[in-house]
Design a protein around this motif. Structure first.
Motif, short mmCIF file in Angstrom:
data_model
loop_
_atom_site.label_atom_id
_atom_site.label_comp_id
_atom_site.label_asym_id
_atom_site.label_seq_id
_atom_site.Cartn_x
_atom_site.Cartn_y
_atom_site.Cartn_z
N ALA A 34 -34.15 -17.72 -1.55
CA ALA A 34 -34.44 -16.27 -1.55
C ALA A 34 -33.22 -15.50 -2.04
CB ALA A 34 -34.82 -15.83 -0.15
N GLN A 35 -32.04 -15.93 -1.60
CA GLN A 35 -30.80 -15.24 -2.02
C GLN A 35 -30.60 -15.30 -3.53
OE1 GLN A 35 -28.17 -17.17 1.08
NE2 GLN A 35 -26.89 -15.49 0.34
N ALA A 36 -30.83 -16.49 -4.09
CA ALA A 36 -30.67 -16.66 -5.53
C ALA A 36 -31.73 -15.89 -6.28
CB ALA A 36 -30.73 -18.14 -5.89
N PHE A 37 -32.95 -15.92 -5.77
CA PHE A 37 -34.06 -15.28 -6.46
C PHE A 37 -33.93 -13.75 -6.44
CE2 PHE A 37 -38.34 -13.67 -7.05
CZ PHE A 37 -38.79 -14.45 -8.10
N PHE A 38 -33.58 -13.21 -5.29
CA PHE A 38 -33.50 -11.74 -5.17
C PHE A 38 -32.19 -11.17 -5.70
CE2 PHE A 38 -36.49 -12.57 -1.62
CZ PHE A 38 -37.55 -11.86 -2.13
N GLY A 39 -31.12 -11.90 -5.48
CA GLY A 39 -29.83 -11.30 -5.78
C GLY A 39 -28.96 -12.08 -6.75
N GLY A 40 -29.36 -13.31 -7.08
CA GLY A 40 -28.50 -14.17 -7.89
C GLY A 40 -27.15 -14.34 -7.18
N THR A 41 -27.20 -14.30 -5.84
CA THR A 41 -25.96 -14.23 -5.06
C THR A 41 -25.03 -15.42 -5.30
OG1 THR A 41 -27.26 -13.08 -3.40
CG2 THR A 41 -25.07 -13.82 -2.72
N ALA A 42 -23.77 -15.10 -5.64
CA ALA A 42 -22.69 -16.08 -5.82
C ALA A 42 -23.08 -17.21 -6.79
CB ALA A 42 -22.26 -16.66 -4.47
N LEU A 43 -23.77 -16.87 -7.87
CA LEU A 43 -24.27 -17.89 -8.79
C LEU A 43 -23.56 -17.92 -10.14
CD1 LEU A 43 -28.20 -17.91 -8.64
CD2 LEU A 43 -26.63 -19.64 -7.81
N PHE A 44 -22.99 -16.80 -10.57
CA PHE A 44 -22.60 -16.69 -11.98
C PHE A 44 -21.11 -16.45 -12.19
CE2 PHE A 44 -27.05 -15.33 -11.72
CZ PHE A 44 -27.62 -16.23 -12.61
N LYS A 96 -13.88 -6.41 -3.89
CA LYS A 96 -13.66 -7.50 -2.94
C LYS A 96 -14.42 -7.28 -1.63
CE LYS A 96 -9.02 -5.83 -1.77
NZ LYS A 96 -7.59 -6.16 -1.79
N LYS A 97 -14.63 -6.01 -1.28
CA LYS A 97 -15.35 -5.73 -0.02
C LYS A 97 -16.83 -6.16 -0.13
CE LYS A 97 -11.77 -2.81 0.84
NZ LYS A 97 -10.59 -3.22 1.59
N VAL A 98 -17.47 -5.74 -1.24
CA VAL A 98 -18.90 -6.07 -1.39
C VAL A 98 -19.07 -7.58 -1.51
CG1 VAL A 98 -20.90 -5.88 -2.92
CG2 VAL A 98 -19.56 -3.85 -2.39
N ARG A 99 -18.20 -8.23 -2.30
CA ARG A 99 -18.31 -9.68 -2.44
C ARG A 99 -18.04 -10.38 -1.12
NH1 ARG A 99 -18.90 -14.01 -1.97
NH2 ARG A 99 -18.74 -15.81 -3.38
N GLY A 181 -32.86 -14.77 -13.15
CA GLY A 181 -33.29 -14.72 -14.54
C GLY A 181 -32.93 -13.39 -15.16
N GLY A 182 -33.06 -12.31 -14.37
CA GLY A 182 -32.72 -10.97 -14.85
C GLY A 182 -31.27 -10.91 -15.30
N ILE A 183 -30.38 -11.45 -14.49
CA ILE A 183 -28.95 -11.39 -14.82
C ILE A 183 -28.67 -12.15 -16.13
CG2 ILE A 183 -26.66 -12.21 -14.09
CD1 ILE A 183 -27.54 -11.52 -11.19
N MET A 184 -29.31 -13.30 -16.27
CA MET A 184 -29.05 -14.10 -17.48
C MET A 184 -29.63 -13.44 -18.74
SD MET A 184 -29.35 -17.94 -16.04
CE MET A 184 -28.68 -18.65 -17.50
N ALA A 272 -23.12 -11.17 -7.14
CA ALA A 272 -23.68 -12.25 -7.98
C ALA A 272 -22.57 -13.16 -8.50
CB ALA A 272 -24.46 -11.66 -9.14
N LEU A 273 -21.34 -12.68 -8.40
CA LEU A 273 -20.20 -13.45 -8.93
C LEU A 273 -19.87 -14.62 -8.00
CD1 LEU A 273 -18.10 -13.24 -11.27
CD2 LEU A 273 -16.62 -12.03 -9.67
N LYS A 274 -19.71 -15.80 -8.62
CA LYS A 274 -19.47 -17.00 -7.81
C LYS A 274 -18.14 -16.92 -7.08
CE LYS A 274 -20.85 -20.85 -9.77
NZ LYS A 274 -20.81 -21.98 -10.72
N ASN A 275 -17.06 -16.68 -7.84
CA ASN A 275 -15.72 -16.67 -7.25
C ASN A 275 -15.17 -15.23 -7.26
OD1 ASN A 275 -13.06 -16.93 -6.57
ND2 ASN A 275 -12.58 -18.51 -8.09
N PRO A 276 -14.93 -14.65 -6.08
CA PRO A 276 -14.47 -13.25 -6.05
C PRO A 276 -13.17 -13.02 -6.80
CG PRO A 276 -14.25 -14.29 -3.91
CD PRO A 276 -15.04 -15.23 -4.75
N ARG A 277 -12.36 -14.08 -6.94
CA ARG A 277 -11.09 -13.91 -7.64
C ARG A 277 -11.29 -13.78 -9.16
NH1 ARG A 277 -6.95 -17.11 -7.37
NH2 ARG A 277 -5.49 -15.38 -7.28
N ASP A 278 -12.52 -14.01 -9.59
CA ASP A 278 -12.84 -13.80 -11.01
C ASP A 278 -13.22 -12.34 -11.29
OD1 ASP A 278 -12.35 -16.26 -12.09
OD2 ASP A 278 -14.37 -17.02 -11.72
N MET A 279 -13.23 -11.51 -10.27
CA MET A 279 -13.69 -10.13 -10.49
C MET A 279 -12.85 -9.36 -11.51
SD MET A 279 -15.27 -7.68 -7.64
CE MET A 279 -16.46 -8.87 -7.14
#
Lengths: 505, 148
Positions: A34-44, A96-99, A181-184, A272-279
């Motif tokens: 559900a997390q990936a589908f709705f938010g793409g959470t920590a995937l990209f 960093k707070k939101v992530r 899919g939306g993000i991609m 949606a960002l996998k690693n917060p240090r990549d922000m």
């Protein structure tokens, strides 16, 4: 436009829609929770999220409407389009707070973050969702209407067929791939916008010879008349403030720059960002791609001014044709790239706002109204059904009801800011931001959005030529802060320990 | 620490109100300059870690950006007034001298300070150690049955 150009535009647009569809299907395998589908959470990674963020922020209005405004009023709107630094600012303020909130619990939507921060306040979630929905549906309708009109007119196709074809495919791939899919697909569309933008910008220099020539032509043109239209030009037109009151430049600078941190298409991409240090890297990609698209809008407006000032074309009867008219002068490749950019901008923004609207209706609002929670697969099923139904209704209404699209046009960027600033900016930066304070700020935002909507429909002039939404934003933030000073729900000593760690991060 | 945060948030709310009232009354240039400090306030709160702001990060990107944008608006206003109603007798990169500062300091300067600055100073913004400490703190709170 030649038949060859039309065939090329149809072919390229069709290819872009097909590639978007294939990416959406391919993304299905990533959207397994559900997390990936709705938010793409920590995937990209930062490149995908950066382009996706930029393309969702830069709507078709940026490519078509803004050059028209620059043609009509000069440079005030340039502040808006040159706000590329806004992404860096947004990540410094809230990145960093939101992530970090995504480490506290399952995050699939902005409503989930609100739940964690304000201890599942159903009122805050409900009001925020309602205001967000207003802004999202307004954006969605505008994208559908604008692109359907443009492509139907360009290709001589039936207006309804054009709209349902473009957005039917979009609805289909969003149902299949969800927000992942939306993000991609948005990242792909963002790449198309950036590459096409670079080529069109080069075309601008070829056609005009550069900004010096544009300034010289506009400064010397005086009054230009042709086709029954007169356009008055002067050097002042191209100074920083153009021909509008300075307050407009002030608002067009502050609202996009600081407002970017309050846009759902930016906030949702933070988690949606996998690693917060990549922000920081994400901020760079978003800023650089936005710089191209923003500058593109500027050169299209300047290009149309140059063509009129040098007598190559008559003054425009409608300013919002400026971009298309200038694209025509770039030749067949210019036309092709311009329409591809408009389509990419509309599809990326529409998919984002469709997904967000469907999430609000199928997930956040039922939870806010106290309906029983369901498991992940059921949530996904409901989301898909809602997305399909909402998408079809939105397309049908946008294509058949002109007045509704115009009315919804009142809401947009500013409305979205009023929904998110109390909850996220004040709520995640300040430990004393209380449940009561945020609820008050949001209530004021909702009521004032509706009141201002009525006032705008009745041609009310707001003090000092300041746009209505700026007033609403200020009042909702001030109310949030003042009420928080005297209340303590989910704040200070009542703040959850984990949330306190997030605010301290 | 919490007092400082509260004072900063109060200053932000007052700055929002001041920008609006100045705008209502046509004092838009002062409002533009004030809004730079309003944005700086938000960024200071966002970048602060455990109540402290890294001095290097404050210098670059934050104060560098502040100086660039304040200069941008003042220079734009100066040249708009200097050449009001006439053709400017010089250009900067081909732009009207007033608009040139929107390009140089607002747009390019903004990216060079905030976007490049955040990347260049990323470890001062969020170090690996701080992120790992945060995650272990959250894990500990979860283990103790906290909300998270």
């Amino acid at each position: 436009m030649s038949a060859g150009a039309k065939i090329l535009i149809v072919g390229f647009s069709f290819a872009m829609i097909v590639v978007s569809f294939l990416i959406g299907i391919w993304a299905k395998r990533k959207a397994d929770t559900a997390q990936a589908f709705f938010g793409g959470t920590a995937l990209f990674g930062p490149f995908t999220v950066g382009l996706s963020t930029m393309s969702a922020v830069a709507s078709a209005f940026a490519i078509v409407g803004i050059p028209g405004i620059i043609y009509a009023t000069g440079n005030p709107m340039s502040f808006w389009m040159l706000s590329s630094a806004a992404f860096g600012m947004a990540y410094i303020i809230l990145g960093k707070k939101v992530r970090a909130m995504a480490e506290l619990g399952p995050i699939s939507s902005l409503g989930d973050i609100s739940d964690l921060r304000f201890q599942k306040s159903r009122y805050i979630k409900a009001v925020m969702s309602l205001v967000l929905f207003l802004g999202c549906i307004a954006y969605l309708a505008a994208q559908i209407k604008g692109v359907s009109v443009m492509f139907a007119h360009l290709l001589g196709w039936n207006f309804y067929v054009t709209g349902f074809l473009i957005f039917g495919v979009l609805i289909a791939y969003m149902i299949i791939g969800g927000e992942a899919g939306g993000i991609m697909t948005q990242a792909f569309q963002g790449l198309v916008m950036a590459v096409a933008g670079i080529i069109i910008i080069i075309g601008f220099f070829v056609v005009t010879g550069g900004f010096g020539n544009v300034l010289e032509a506009v400064a010397k043109a005086g009054e230009v008349t042709g086709g029954g239209v007169t356009k008055k030009m002067s050097a002042d037109f191209l100074n920083a403030w153009g021909v509008l009151p300075g307050q407009v430049s002030m608002v067009y600078m502050l609202v996009p720059i600081l407002g970017t941190v309050g846009q759902p298409q930016v906030l949702t991409r933070m988690y949606a960002l996998k690693n917060p240090r990549d922000m920081p890297k994400l901020g760079l990609w978003a800023a650089l791609s936005h710089a191209v698209v923003g500058f593109l809008a500027i050169v299209m407006g300047f290009g149309a001014l140059y063509l009129v000032a040098t007598g190559k074309i008559a003054p425009l009867a409608k300013a919002d044709t400026a971009a298309a008219v200038f694209a025509d002068h770039l030749g067949i490749w210019g036309q092709l790239l311009f329409y591809a950019t408009v389509l990419a901008a509309a599809m990326s923004s529409a998919s984002m706002f469709l997904s967000l609207s469907a999430g609000i209706i199928s997930r956040d609002l039922p939870a806010a109204f106290g309906l029983k929670a369901v498991d992940g697969p059921t949530q996904i099923k409901r989301f898909r059904v809602t997305m399909g139904v909402l998408g079809v209704i939105a397309v049908a209404l946008a294509l058949t009801n002109d007045s509704m699209v115009a009315i919804l046009g009142t809401f947009g960027w500013g409305t979205l800011m009023t929904a998110t600033f109390p909850v996220f900016v004040v709520g995640l930066l300040w430990k004393r931001a209380s449940k009561e304070g945020v609820a008050t700020g949001l209530s004021i935002a909702l009521v004032l959005n509706v009141i201002c909507f009525v006032l705008v429909q009745n041609k009310f002039k707001f003090p000092g030529a300041i746009p209505w939404y700026f007033n609403v934003i200020v009042f909702s933030i001030v109310a949030t802060v003042v009420v928080s000073l005297f209340t303590s729900g989910a704040a200070g000593k009542n703040l959850d320990r984990a949330v306190e760690k997030v605010i301290d991060l | 620490m919490e007092r400082k945060q509260t004072a900063m948030m109060l200053a932000i709310a007052l700055a929002w109100l001041a920008v609006l009232i100045l705008g209502w009354n046509g004092a838009w240039l002062i409002a533009m300059v004030l809004s730079v400090f309003l944005m700086l306030g938000h960024m200071v709160l966002g970048a602060t870690h455990n109540g402290k702001l890294d001095a290097g990060f404050l210098a670059y990107p934050l104060l560098t950006w502040t100086a660039l944008w304040v200069a941008s608006f003042l220079l734009s206003a100066y040249y708009a007034e200097a050449f009001r109603g006439k053709v400017p007798d010089f250009t900067i990169l081909g732009f009207h001298p007033s608009f040139a500062w929107t390009i140089i300091t607002y747009w390019i300067g903004g990216i060079a300070s905030l976007s490049v600055g955040l990347y260049a100073m990323r470890d001062r913004w969020l170090s690996e150690a701080d992120w790992e400490t945060f995650k272990s703190d959250i894990a500990a709170i979860k283990a103790q049955g906290g909300q998270a």
